[in-house]
Design an enzyme around this catalytic site. Structure first.
Site, short mmCIF file in Angstrom:
data_model
loop_
_atom_site.label_atom_id
_atom_site.label_comp_id
_atom_site.label_asym_id
_atom_site.label_seq_id
_atom_site.Cartn_x
_atom_site.Cartn_y
_atom_site.Cartn_z
N ILE A 164 0.67 -0.75 -0.14
CA ILE A 164 -0.05 0.23 -0.04
C ILE A 164 0.59 1.21 0.17
O ILE A 164 0.37 2.12 -0.82
CB ILE A 164 -1.22 -0.11 1.37
CG1 ILE A 164 -1.97 -1.07 1.01
CG2 ILE A 164 -1.97 1.46 1.70
CD1 ILE A 164 -2.75 -0.88 2.16
N ARG A 246 -3.67 1.14 11.05
CA ARG A 246 -4.61 0.78 11.96
C ARG A 246 -4.32 1.94 12.53
O ARG A 246 -3.27 2.71 13.54
CB ARG A 246 -3.80 -0.85 12.74
CG ARG A 246 -4.45 -2.12 11.99
CD ARG A 246 -5.90 -1.66 12.03
NE ARG A 246 -6.26 -3.31 11.71
CZ ARG A 246 -6.63 -3.13 10.11
NH1 ARG A 246 -6.86 -2.16 9.85
NH2 ARG A 246 -7.34 -4.82 9.54
N GLU A 275 -11.66 1.54 17.67
CA GLU A 275 -12.60 1.39 17.46
C GLU A 275 -14.21 0.38 17.48
O GLU A 275 -13.08 -1.07 18.10
CB GLU A 275 -11.87 0.85 15.63
CG GLU A 275 -13.01 1.56 14.87
CD GLU A 275 -12.05 1.11 13.38
OE1 GLU A 275 -10.60 1.44 13.31
OE2 GLU A 275 -12.26 0.16 12.33
N HIS A 293 -13.43 3.51 8.91
CA HIS A 293 -12.44 2.71 7.96
C HIS A 293 -13.34 2.09 6.56
O HIS A 293 -13.50 0.70 6.53
CB HIS A 293 -12.85 1.03 9.25
CG HIS A 293 -11.38 0.80 8.92
ND1 HIS A 293 -11.06 -0.51 9.64
CD2 HIS A 293 -11.12 -0.49 7.62
CE1 HIS A 293 -10.49 -1.32 9.30
NE2 HIS A 293 -10.35 -1.04 8.31
N GLY A 295 -11.46 1.95 3.88
CA GLY A 295 -9.93 1.88 3.27
C GLY A 295 -10.07 1.40 1.95
O GLY A 295 -10.22 1.34 0.21
C1 8YV Z 1 -10.37 -3.94 5.66
C2 8YV Z 1 -8.56 -3.74 6.26
O1 8YV Z 1 -11.90 -3.58 5.29
O2 8YV Z 1 -7.84 -5.34 5.08
C3 8YV Z 1 -7.64 -5.33 6.13
O3 8YV Z 1 -6.86 -4.61 7.15
O4 8YV Z 1 -8.54 -2.65 6.78
C4 8YV Z 1 -10.05 -3.19 5.44
O5 8YV Z 1 -9.86 -2.92 4.54
C5 8YV Z 1 -11.48 -5.27 6.86
O6 8YV Z 1 -10.38 -5.40 7.83
C6 8YV Z 1 -12.36 -6.33 6.29
O7 8YV Z 1 -11.89 -7.46 7.94
#
Ligand code: 8YV
Length: 331
Positions: A164, A246, A275, A293, A295
C-alpha cells in the site's frame, strides 16, 4: 443430512451476495444474515463448531478463544489483509492455519489515503459542510477564504513501504509530491528508483522534516504507538498526518491533544485506536477528517477479498498450503 466431505464454514459478517452464494455452493456454510457483529460468546460458539471460520476486523480472536476452539477448527480464513485482531502465534501453536487477503485491496486503500491527503490539505470536508449547512446562504467567493495547501512540491513521509505504501508513492508522485519513506527494511534500489523515494533509516529524523506523514505499516507489537507522544512532538506544526492502516499505531490521545493545541495542522483518519469508538477531542477539531474505516470499501475489493477467502479455503481443504497463509514470523 450435512455433507461431511465439505468443510463447515462459519462467516461472521455479511459478505457480498455473490461471494456468499459461491461459498454456499462449495461449502456447508453458515451466514450472518443480519450482519450483527458477533459477541465473544457467539465467536466462541462458532469456533467450537466450525471447520473453518471466516472472521473480519471486528472479531477479536485472542489466545483464550483459540484455547477454547473445537478440535474441528483447522483454518481461520480472514476476510481482510490485517491480522492484528487474531493471535496468529496462538493459532499456529494450536495447529490452526491463518490466511488473509492481500493485494486485492492495495490500490483502493492507496486511493483512500490520497483522498485523505487531498481532503485535509484542501479542506474538502469543511467546504462541503458549509454548502450543506448554509445552502444558498454561503458567503460567496473571496480571495482569502478557505485557503488550503498545495500538494505539489511537498514532502510526503510514508511509514511502511509495503504494497500500500508503494501504491501511495506512485499516486503522490503524480501529484508532484516528493516521496520519502521509513520501513523496517530498505526496499530494493529498483523500486526506490521507480518511486523516486528517499529512504530514512531514522523515523525521528524523517518525521521532523515532512509536510505530510502517512501511516501504511501493519499493526504489530513493534508498531503499537510507533507515533508516540514523543515522536508526534517532532512533527512540524504545519504538517498533517493521515492513517489508513490501524489506529493503534498512533497514540490517539496525544494526537488529539496536539491537534486541539494547534501543534499539528490537520489529520485524516480512516481508523481509530479504540474502534469503533472515536476520541471525542478529535470530533471537536475542524481540521480532522474522520472516516469510518472505508479504505477497502469498494464493490470490487470486497468481491475480490471474498474470492481470495474461497481460494484459500479450497486449497487448504484439498490438502495444499493456501496461497495467503500468514505465519507468526511474517509479522
Ligand atoms: C478491511 C482492512 O475492510 O483488510 C484490512 O486489513 O483494514 C480493511 O480494509 C477489513 O479489515 C475487513 O476485515
Amino acid at each position: 443430512m450435512p455433507d461431511t466431505t465439505r468443510p463447515f464454514v462459519i462467516i461472521t459478517r455479511k459478505l457480498p451476495d455473490a461471494v456468499e452464494t459461491r461459498m454456499c455452493e462449495l461449502f456447508e456454510t453458515r451466514l450472518n444474515v443480519d450482519d450483527h457483529p458477533f459477541s465473544r460468546e457467539e465467536l466462541a460458539a462458532a469456533m467450537a463448531e466450525a471447520d473453518v471460520l471466516v472472521p473480519t476486523v471486528t472479531d477479536r480472536i485472542d489466545a483464550d478463544l483459540i484455547e477454547q476452539a473445537g478440535k474441528r477448527l483447522k483454518l481461520i480464513a480472514n476476510f481482510g489483509v490485517g491480522v492484528d485482531h487474531i493471535d496468529v502465534e496462538a493459532a499456529t501453536a494450536h495447529g490452526i492455519t491463518v490466511t488473509n487477503t492481500p493485494d486485492v485491496l492495495t490500490e483502493d486503500t492507496a486511493d483512500m489515503t490520497m483522498a485523505l491527503i487531498l481532503a485535509v490539505m484542501r479542506r474538502l470536508v469543511e467546504g462541503a459542510d458549509i454548502i450543506r449547512r448554509e445552502g444558498n446562504r454561503w458567503p460567496g467567493w473571496s480571495p482569502t477564504w478557505m485557503l488550503g495547501r498545495r500538494l505539489g512540491g511537498k514532502r510526503l513521509g510514508i511509514i511502511g513501504m509495503g504494497r500500500i505504501g508503494q501504491a501511495l508513492a506512485r499516486r503522490a508522485r503524480a501529484f508532484g509530491m516528493q516521496v520519502h519513506y521509513h520501513n523496517r527494511r530498505r526496499v530494493h534500489p529498483d523500486i526506490e528508483a521507480e518511486l523516486g523515494a528517499t529512504y530514512w533509516e531514522s523515523l525521528d529524523q524523517m518525521l521532523s522534516r515532512m509536510d505530510v506523514i502517512s501511516v501504511n505499516c501493519p499493526h504489530t507489537p513493534a508498531t503499537y504507538h510507533l507515533l508516540s507522544a514523543r515522536r508526534l512532538k517532532l512533527i512540524q506544526p504545519h504538517a498533517i498526518i493521515v492513517n489508513t492502516a490501524r489506529g493503534e499505531i498512533i497514540d490517539e490521545d496525544a494526537l488529539a491533544q496536539m491537534l486541539a493545541d494547534g501543534r499539528i495542522a490537520g489529520v485524516g483518519l480512516d481508523v481509530f485506536e479504540h474502534e469503533p469508538a472515536v476520541n471525542p477531542k478529535l470530533l471537536e477539531c475542524r481540521n480532522a477528517v474522520l472516516l469510518p474505516h472505508m479504505g477497502s470499501a469498494t464493490h470490487e475489493a470486497r468481491h475480490e477479498m471474498g474470492e481470495k477467502v474461497i481460494v484459500n479455503i479450497r486449497a487448504f481443504w484439498d490438502g495444499h498450503t493456501p496461497p495467503d497463509q500468514v505465519l507468526p514470523e511474517m509479522l
